[in-house]
Design a protein around this motif. Structure first.
Motif, PDB file in Angstrom:
ATOM      1  N   ILE A 182     -41.432 -65.681  -4.517  1.00  0.00           N
ATOM      2  CA  ILE A 182     -40.445 -67.097  -4.792  1.00  0.00           C
ATOM      3  C   ILE A 182     -39.246 -66.489  -3.946  1.00  0.00           C
ATOM      4  N   PRO A 195     -32.451 -68.534 -10.167  1.00  0.00           N
ATOM      5  CA  PRO A 195     -31.116 -68.963 -10.839  1.00  0.00           C
ATOM      6  C   PRO A 195     -30.120 -67.846 -10.167  1.00  0.00           C
ATOM      7  N   VAL A 211     -38.807 -67.625 -13.519  1.00  0.00           N
ATOM      8  CA  VAL A 211     -37.896 -67.894 -12.285  1.00  0.00           C
ATOM      9  C   VAL A 211     -38.550 -69.068 -11.601  1.00  0.00           C
ATOM     10  N   MET A 212     -39.973 -68.897 -11.524  1.00  0.00           N
ATOM     11  CA  MET A 212     -40.667 -70.061 -10.610  1.00  0.00           C
ATOM     12  C   MET A 212     -40.329 -71.532 -11.233  1.00  0.00           C
ATOM     13  N   LEU A 213     -40.358 -71.748 -12.522  1.00  0.00           N
ATOM     14  CA  LEU A 213     -40.067 -72.845 -13.046  1.00  0.00           C
ATOM     15  C   LEU A 213     -38.491 -73.213 -13.376  1.00  0.00           C
ATOM     16  N   TYR A 214     -37.673 -72.376 -12.756  1.00  0.00           N
ATOM     17  CA  TYR A 214     -36.135 -72.532 -13.055  1.00  0.00           C
ATOM     18  C   TYR A 214     -35.714 -73.734 -12.227  1.00  0.00           C
ATOM     19  N   ARG A 215     -36.266 -74.105 -10.883  1.00  0.00           N
ATOM     20  CA  ARG A 215     -36.036 -75.201 -10.426  1.00  0.00           C
ATOM     21  C   ARG A 215     -36.892 -76.331 -10.395  1.00  0.00           C
TER      22      ARG A 215
END
Lengths: 267, 265
Positions: A195, A201, B45-49
């Motif tokens: 990622i 974030p 984290v991957m699905l945060y945005r």
């Protein structure tokens, strides 16, 4: 005094040894491709047909994943962490200590050999095909290519220093299971290998920026897809060199302590 | 059936041996939990945005992961020893399983009972509870029974795969490597909803290496998700697929054994 010829022999030997274990090379390539398929599919599904997210086009993102999988192939082709730990556990490391060479450098040069073989006969041909068959972006200018190669190489050295320092921890701890898992997790997430940091974030992105791991995958790959440009490149390379020096210092320190404290487990 | 008490005797000895190294045991569990928590964190984290992955939200993906982890935990407790059959064959130590008056398959299996899987159990139970509260899964009796039968099916499927991998050692004297080439990446693929993969990959995980039945298909039943290309009842087939696949694996192992020639070393 640095005896290049001596260490070069390790490189050649490791190259030839990889040539013998062809099944290993093949199987590593296979599993690298499965992970490429996995992360490619994940990012395709995350974009879900959108042209771009956070100013990064889908094509650039797919390129990011392909390049970072390629780099993880390179970084995974050397002496694995557990192999080194096994040497400490069985006491074989004592033989290395008796010989007239520097152990951290000896393994680095051996890694150059096995990486070279893996690169020439597996990674390069396969990834050329990947670039031919999938619509990906290639850097337009030759400068970007050169910068990519330089940063990828520094990243390789950073990763080597960190991983070796961790494997020498087994001189002090008999069981390193938990620590190694934390290391692998930090390595895979904070390095931006799967990622990219810009999707993190904000607080996590800040954390990742202050860690050495981003130099391994995030910096070279972002330069490749043109996400890091201009002055930022100079800044990124400076960060990488800073971390390389720090990590090398840590490796030297750990190795110095470790070699004075050889406890051979009933060897 | 005198095999059952014998199994517990052999396993008991193994457990006592593992508990001799308490610190190592403790560290391994910490490590396992960290590794799985890391996977969950990566998903977060991957699905945060992004909103969802192929229509799956973060909690649904956690459920999928926890189901894979719990049946893998049960599986390695019982079957993980099969992965290392190759070292026995190469060293010639496999012969001892053939000269004793018990079934070699059974004997080899009961040589190791991995209690490190406690880590998997702790992780998956915590996640199951968390997800159930977060997205209000209504645990009726049949759903619990369904989950348990699914786990048994999943254990048999993954155990069957380990048995097949070890059977390959009878022909090729390699098994550990096949594990790292085939099973490790395949298990990683199934930590994410299969719907995101190309159709061919989905077909392979349904019909050839039936890992889709370990967690993906059953999760679609519990979470009420769509499975394109597959009928709705496919999620209920895990136990059946497990039994058939394991019998197939057992048959392959036994036919490998019948052509085994000791290395004589």
């Amino acid at each position: 005094m640095f005896r290049m010829k001596l260490y070069w022999t390790f490189t050649k030997k490791a190259f030839l040894r990889s040539a013998v274990y062809r099944f290993d090379v093949l199987s590593r390539m296979g599993s690298n491709l499965i992970f490429l398929l996995m992360w490619g599919s994940i990012w395709t599904a995350l974009y879900a047909g959108k042209e771009s997210a956070d100013g990064v086009t889908f094509q650039a993102m797919l390129t990011y994943i392909v390049v970072s999988q390629f780099l993880s192939g390179i970084n995974g082709a050397g002496t694995p962490l557990w192999d080194m730990q096994e040497k400490v556990r069985t006491g074989d490391i004592a033989l290395e200590l008796m010989r007239p060479f520097d152990v951290p450098l000896r393994y680095l040069f051996a890694d150059f050999g096995s990486v070279a073989f893996y690169f020439m006969f597996a990674l390069l041909p396969v990834y050329i095909l990947v670039f031919l068959f999938i619509d990906l972006t290639l850097p337009m200018s030759w400068e970007t290519w050169v910068l990519f190669l330089i940063t990828a190489f520094i990243g390789f050295l950073i990763r080597y220093c960190i991983e070796m320092s961790f494997s020498f921890l087994s001189f002090f701890l008999v069981e390193t299971g938990g620590i190694v898992d934390i290391f692998y997790f930090a390595m895979s997430l904070l390095s931006g290998s799967v990622i990219p940091l810009w999707f993190f974030p904000d607080w996590l992105e800040k954390l990742a920026i202050y860690m050495p791991f981003q130099g391994i995958y995030y910096i070279p790959t972002s330069i490749f897809i043109g996400k890091i440009t201009g002055v930022e490149i100079a800044f990124s390379i400076a960060t990488q060199i800073f971390w390389l020096l720090v990590c090398y210092g840590i490796l030297r320190f750990v190795w110095h302590k470790a070699s004075q404290k050889v406890v051979v487990q009933g060897g | 059936m005198s095999y059952l008490p014998l199994y517990f005797k052999l396993v008991g000895a193994g457990v006592r041996a593992q508990l001799q190294y308490r610190f190592a045991f403790f560290m391994r569990i910490i490590g396992l939990i960290t590794a799985y928590a890391g996977m969950a964190a990566t998903m977060w984290v991957m699905l945060y945005r992004f909103d969802a992955l192929g229509g799956w939200t973060f909690y649904e993906m956690l459920f999928l992961l926890a189901l894979a982890v719990v049946s893998w935990g049960c599986c390695i407790t019982v079957f993980f020893h099969f992965k290392s059959l190759d070292t026995y064959i190469v060293n010639g130590t496999f012969d001892r399983f053939l000269v004793r008056p018990i079934h070699p398959f059974f004997h080899f299996m009961s040589m190791k009972f991995d209690i490190g899987a406690v880590g998997q159990f702790i992780f998956s139970i915590v996640v199951f509870l968390w997800v159930s509260m977060a997205i209000d899964i209504d645990w009726s009796v049949w759903k619990v029974l369904f989950l348990l039968s699914t786990i048994i099916g999943g254990v048999l499927i993954q155990g069957g795969m380990l048995v097949i991998i070890s059977a390959l050692a009878f022909w090729t004297t390699k098994s550990e490597q096949f594990y790292w080439v085939a099973m490790y990446p395949a298990r990683n693929l199934t930590n994410y909803p299969l719907v995101i993969y190309p159709k061919l990959v989905q077909m392979i995980t349904a019909f050839i290496v039936p890992f889709g039945f370990v967690n993906y298909f059953p999760s679609t039943v519990i979470l009420g998700k769509e499975t394109p290309y597959f009928p709705d009842f496919v999620g209920f087939l895990s136990p059946l697929v497990g039994v058939v696949f394991f019998l197939l694996a057992y048959w392959l192992w036994m036919s490998g054994l019948s052509r085994y020639k000791s290395t004589g070393s």
